[in-house]
Write a protein that holds these residues in place. Structure first.
Motif, PDB file in Angstrom:
ATOM      1  N   TYR A 237     -11.588  -5.322  -5.812  1.00 32.28           N
ATOM      2  CA  TYR A 237     -11.053  -5.968  -4.412  1.00 32.28           C
ATOM      3  C   TYR A 237     -12.411  -4.138  -3.485  1.00 32.28           C
ATOM      4  CZ  TYR A 237      -8.234  -9.643  -5.448  1.00 32.28           C
ATOM      5  OH  TYR A 237      -7.710 -10.769  -5.768  1.00 32.28           O
ATOM      6  N   ARG A 238     -12.197  -3.493  -2.948  1.00 29.17           N
ATOM      7  CA  ARG A 238     -12.579  -2.085  -3.107  1.00 29.17           C
ATOM      8  C   ARG A 238     -14.239  -2.442  -3.365  1.00 29.17           C
ATOM      9  NH1 ARG A 238      -9.628   2.041  -0.588  1.00 29.17           N
ATOM     10  NH2 ARG A 238      -7.407   1.628  -0.873  1.00 29.17           N
TER      11      ARG A 238
ATOM     12  N   ASP B 278      -1.461  -8.608   4.102  1.00 27.19           N
ATOM     13  CA  ASP B 278      -1.137  -8.800   2.649  1.00 27.19           C
ATOM     14  C   ASP B 278       0.117 -10.376   2.868  1.00 27.19           C
ATOM     15  OD1 ASP B 278      -3.669  -7.344   2.140  1.00 27.19           O
ATOM     16  OD2 ASP B 278      -2.204  -5.907   0.773  1.00 27.19           O
TER      17      ASP B 278
ATOM     18  N   ALA C  89       0.657  -1.647  -0.176  1.00 28.06           N
ATOM     19  CA  ALA C  89       0.074   0.298   0.008  1.00 28.06           C
ATOM     20  C   ALA C  89       1.511   1.334   0.067  1.00 28.06           C
ATOM     21  CB  ALA C  89      -1.084   0.101   1.259  1.00 28.06           C
TER      22      ALA C  89
ATOM     23  N   ARG D  75      -2.017  -3.577   7.435  1.00 30.99           N
ATOM     24  CA  ARG D  75      -2.597  -4.335   5.826  1.00 30.99           C
ATOM     25  C   ARG D  75      -1.639  -5.298   5.288  1.00 30.99           C
ATOM     26  NH1 ARG D  75      -4.979  -1.113   1.928  1.00 30.99           N
ATOM     27  NH2 ARG D  75      -4.077   0.586   2.192  1.00 30.99           N
TER      28      ARG D  75
ATOM     29  N   LYS E  22       1.295   2.507  -6.743  1.00 31.21           N
ATOM     30  CA  LYS E  22       1.033   1.552  -7.560  1.00 31.21           C
ATOM     31  C   LYS E  22       0.033   2.251  -9.253  1.00 31.21           C
ATOM     32  CE  LYS E  22      -0.564  -1.741  -5.084  1.00 31.21           C
ATOM     33  NZ  LYS E  22       0.384  -1.019  -4.082  1.00 31.21           N
TER      34      LYS E  22
ATOM     35  N   ARG F 213      -1.204 -13.459   4.511  1.00 31.18           N
ATOM     36  CA  ARG F 213      -2.229 -14.682   4.373  1.00 31.18           C
ATOM     37  C   ARG F 213      -1.744 -15.610   3.075  1.00 31.18           C
ATOM     38  NH1 ARG F 213      -4.691 -10.249   0.437  1.00 31.18           N
ATOM     39  NH2 ARG F 213      -3.004 -10.732  -1.496  1.00 31.18           N
TER      40      ARG F 213
ATOM     41  N   ARG G 196       0.099   8.758   1.256  1.00 29.79           N
ATOM     42  CA  ARG G 196      -1.755   8.522   1.542  1.00 29.79           C
ATOM     43  C   ARG G 196      -1.467   9.114   2.522  1.00 29.79           C
ATOM     44  NH1 ARG G 196      -4.059   3.823   0.249  1.00 29.79           N
ATOM     45  NH2 ARG G 196      -2.681   3.922  -1.649  1.00 29.79           N
TER      46      ARG G 196
ATOM     47  N   ARG H  93      -1.503  -6.698  -5.677  1.00 28.32           N
ATOM     48  CA  ARG H  93      -0.671  -7.074  -5.131  1.00 28.32           C
ATOM     49  C   ARG H  93      -0.330  -8.950  -5.512  1.00 28.32           C
ATOM     50  NH1 ARG H  93      -1.865  -3.384  -2.926  1.00 28.32           N
ATOM     51  NH2 ARG H  93      -2.339  -2.934  -0.476  1.00 28.32           N
ATOM     52  N   ASP H  94      -0.309  -9.042  -6.571  1.00 27.18           N
ATOM     53  CA  ASP H  94      -0.932 -10.589  -7.219  1.00 27.18           C
ATOM     54  C   ASP H  94      -0.807 -10.633  -8.486  1.00 27.18           C
ATOM     55  OD1 ASP H  94      -2.900 -10.144  -7.751  1.00 27.18           O
ATOM     56  OD2 ASP H  94      -3.525 -11.792  -7.049  1.00 27.18           O
TER      57      ASP H  94
ATOM     58  N   ALA I  22      -9.911  -9.704   1.120  1.00 31.04           N
ATOM     59  CA  ALA I  22      -8.670  -9.894   0.474  1.00 31.04           C
ATOM     60  C   ALA I  22      -8.667 -11.473   0.541  1.00 31.04           C
ATOM     61  CB  ALA I  22      -7.800  -8.616  -0.009  1.00 31.04           C
TER      62      ALA I  22
ATOM     63  N   SER J 161      -5.986  -3.229 -10.105  1.00 28.75           N
ATOM     64  CA  SER J 161      -7.291  -4.273  -9.612  1.00 28.75           C
ATOM     65  C   SER J 161      -7.486  -4.173  -8.191  1.00 28.75           C
ATOM     66  CB  SER J 161      -6.388  -6.193  -9.221  1.00 28.75           C
ATOM     67  OG  SER J 161      -5.090  -5.657  -8.522  1.00 28.75           O
TER      68      SER J 161
ATOM     69  N   ARG K 229     -11.204 -14.003  -4.098  1.00 34.12           N
ATOM     70  CA  ARG K 229     -10.128 -14.041  -5.014  1.00 34.12           C
ATOM     71  C   ARG K 229     -10.182 -14.895  -5.976  1.00 34.12           C
ATOM     72  NH1 ARG K 229      -6.101 -11.044  -2.509  1.00 34.12           N
ATOM     73  NH2 ARG K 229      -4.728 -11.006  -4.618  1.00 34.12           N
TER      74      ARG K 229
HETATM   75  O1  CDP Z   1      -4.211   1.759  -2.497  1.00 33.24           O
HETATM   76  P1  CDP Z   1      -3.657   1.034  -1.330  1.00 33.24           P
HETATM   77  O2  CDP Z   1      -2.825  -0.465  -1.845  1.00 33.24           O
HETATM   78  O3  CDP Z   1      -3.779   1.554  -0.478  1.00 33.24           O
HETATM   79  O4  CDP Z   1      -5.150  -0.511  -1.912  1.00 33.24           O
HETATM   80  P2  CDP Z   1      -5.452  -1.236  -3.175  1.00 33.24           P
HETATM   81  O5  CDP Z   1      -4.894  -1.618  -4.199  1.00 33.24           O
HETATM   82  O6  CDP Z   1      -6.990  -0.096  -3.547  1.00 33.24           O
HETATM   83  O7  CDP Z   1      -6.047  -2.503  -2.303  1.00 33.24           O
HETATM   84  C1  CDP Z   1      -7.070  -2.978  -1.358  1.00 33.24           C
HETATM   85  C2  CDP Z   1      -7.042  -4.312  -0.819  1.00 33.24           C
HETATM   86  O8  CDP Z   1      -6.760  -4.773  -1.767  1.00 33.24           O
HETATM   87  C3  CDP Z   1      -5.514  -4.354   0.027  1.00 33.24           C
HETATM   88  O9  CDP Z   1      -5.342  -3.390   1.198  1.00 33.24           O
HETATM   89  C4  CDP Z   1      -5.864  -5.359  -0.551  1.00 33.24           C
HETATM   90  O10 CDP Z   1      -5.568  -6.509   0.959  1.00 33.24           O
HETATM   91  C5  CDP Z   1      -6.272  -5.664  -1.729  1.00 33.24           C
HETATM   92  N1  CDP Z   1      -5.784  -6.714  -3.625  1.00 33.24           N
HETATM   93  C6  CDP Z   1      -5.075  -7.694  -3.118  1.00 33.24           C
HETATM   94  O11 CDP Z   1      -5.343  -8.645  -1.954  1.00 33.24           O
HETATM   95  N2  CDP Z   1      -4.675  -7.965  -4.418  1.00 33.24           N
HETATM   96  C7  CDP Z   1      -5.061  -6.997  -5.470  1.00 33.24           C
HETATM   97  N3  CDP Z   1      -3.992  -7.169  -6.728  1.00 33.24           N
HETATM   98  C8  CDP Z   1      -5.148  -5.991  -5.248  1.00 33.24           C
HETATM   99  C9  CDP Z   1      -5.438  -5.458  -3.821  1.00 33.24           C
END
Ligand code: CDP
Length: 199
Positions: free
Chosen positions: A35-36, A159, A9, A155, A13, A162, A137, A110-111, A83, A31, A89
Motif C-alpha cells: 500500500y505504501r 482503517d 498501526a 489512521r 506486526k 472504511r 513508533r 489489516r485484512d 487503502a 502487505s 484494494r
Molecule cells: O506500519 P503501519 O502499521 O503504520 O502501516 P502499514 O502496515 O505499513 O500500512 C500502511 C497503511 O496501509 C495503513 O494505514 C492501512 O491503512 C493500509 N493497509 C491496509 O489497508 N491493508 C493492509 N493489509 C495493509 C495496510
C-alpha cells in the motif's frame, strides 16, 4: 501454510511477522509495504492500481528501490487514504494472493485473515494500548510520541470505519495483546500456536 497477523498501526506486526517467518524458515509478506509503494506512485501522479511491487530485503516499485521513501509521514498518510479505495484494494489483494500461493508465508496487514486469505491456518490479531503503540513508533522514527498518538488515532479510525475491508478481528483469530511483552515472548507464543495447528 499461512499465518495471518493483522492489527492496528504500531502493534508490532512487521517486527513480529518477520521474526516468526525467520523462526519457521518461511517467507514474510508485508502487505502494508505494498500500500505504501502504491501511495508513493499516486503521490508521483501515477495510477496506484497499476504498480509492480517487489517485496524482500528491499522494496522495489516498478524496478526502483523505494525502501526508505515509503516510510515518510507523507507516504504513510497517503497509504492510509488510498487503502480505502476498492480499486486499489482489489489490485493489492491480487498481488498478495499471487505471492502467498508461492509457499509458506507469514503475512501481516489489516485484512489478511478476513479478506486476503480467510482460510489461513492461523490468524493472530495483534494489539497493544494506543499509548504503547505510539511509544514504539516514536522510538522507531525518532519522533515525539504525543504527535504520533494523534496521527495514529486518525489512521486507526480510518482503517476501522472504511466501507471496504475495514480493520477488524476475524472471528477465528487469536487476540494477542503485546503491551508489556517482549518481542521474544510474542514470537514464541505464535510459533507455539503454529505447531499446535499443524498437529
Ligand atoms: O506500519 P503501519 O502499521 O503504520 O502501516 P502499514 O502496515 O505499513 O500500512 C500502511 C497503511 O496501509 C495503513 O494505514 C492501512 O491503512 C493500509 N493497509 C491496509 O489497508 N491493508 C493492509 N493489509 C495493509 C495496510
Amino acid at each position: 501454510m499461512l499465518i495471518a497477523i493483522d492489527g492496528p498501526a504500531g502493534a508490532g506486526k512487521s517486527t513480529v511477522a518477520r521474526a516468526v517467518a525467520r523462526a519457521l524458515g518461511w517467507s514474510f509478506l508485508d502487505s502494508g509495504a505494498m500500500y505504501r509503494a502504491a501511495a508513493l506512485a499516486a503521490l508521483r501522479g501515477g495510477d496506484p492500481t497499476r504498480v509492480s511491487v517487489q517485496l524482500g530485503e528491499r522494496v522495489l516499485l516498478d524496478g526502483e528501490d523505494v525502501t526508505e521513501q515509503i516510510r515518510t509521514p507523507e507516504v504513510t498518510e497517503m497509504a492510509s487514504k488510498i487503502a480505502a479505495d476498492p480499486a486499489v484494494r482489489a489490485a493489492m489483494v491480487e498481488l498478495q494472493r499471487a505471492e502467498i500461493a508461492r509457499g509458506d508465508h507469514v503475512a501481516e496487514g489489516r485484512d489478511i485473515g478476513t479478506v486476503v486469505c480467510p482460510e489461513a491456518e492461523l490468524k493472530v490479531f495483534l494489539t497493544a494500548t494506543p499509548e504503547e503503540r505510539a511509544r514504539r513508533r516514536a522510538l522507531q522514527l525518532g519522533a515525539e510520541p504525543g504527535a504520533i498518538l494523534v496521527e495514529q488515532r486518525i489512521r486507526d479510525e480510518r482503517d476501522r470505519s472504511r466501507e471496504h475491508s475495514p480493520l477488524q478481528q476475524a472471528p477465528d483469530a487469536v487476540e494477542l495483546d503485546t503491551t508489556g511483552l517482549s518481542l521474544e515472548e510474542v514470537v514464541d507464543r505464535i510459533v507455539a500456536l503454529t505447531r499446535e495447528r499443524r498437529r
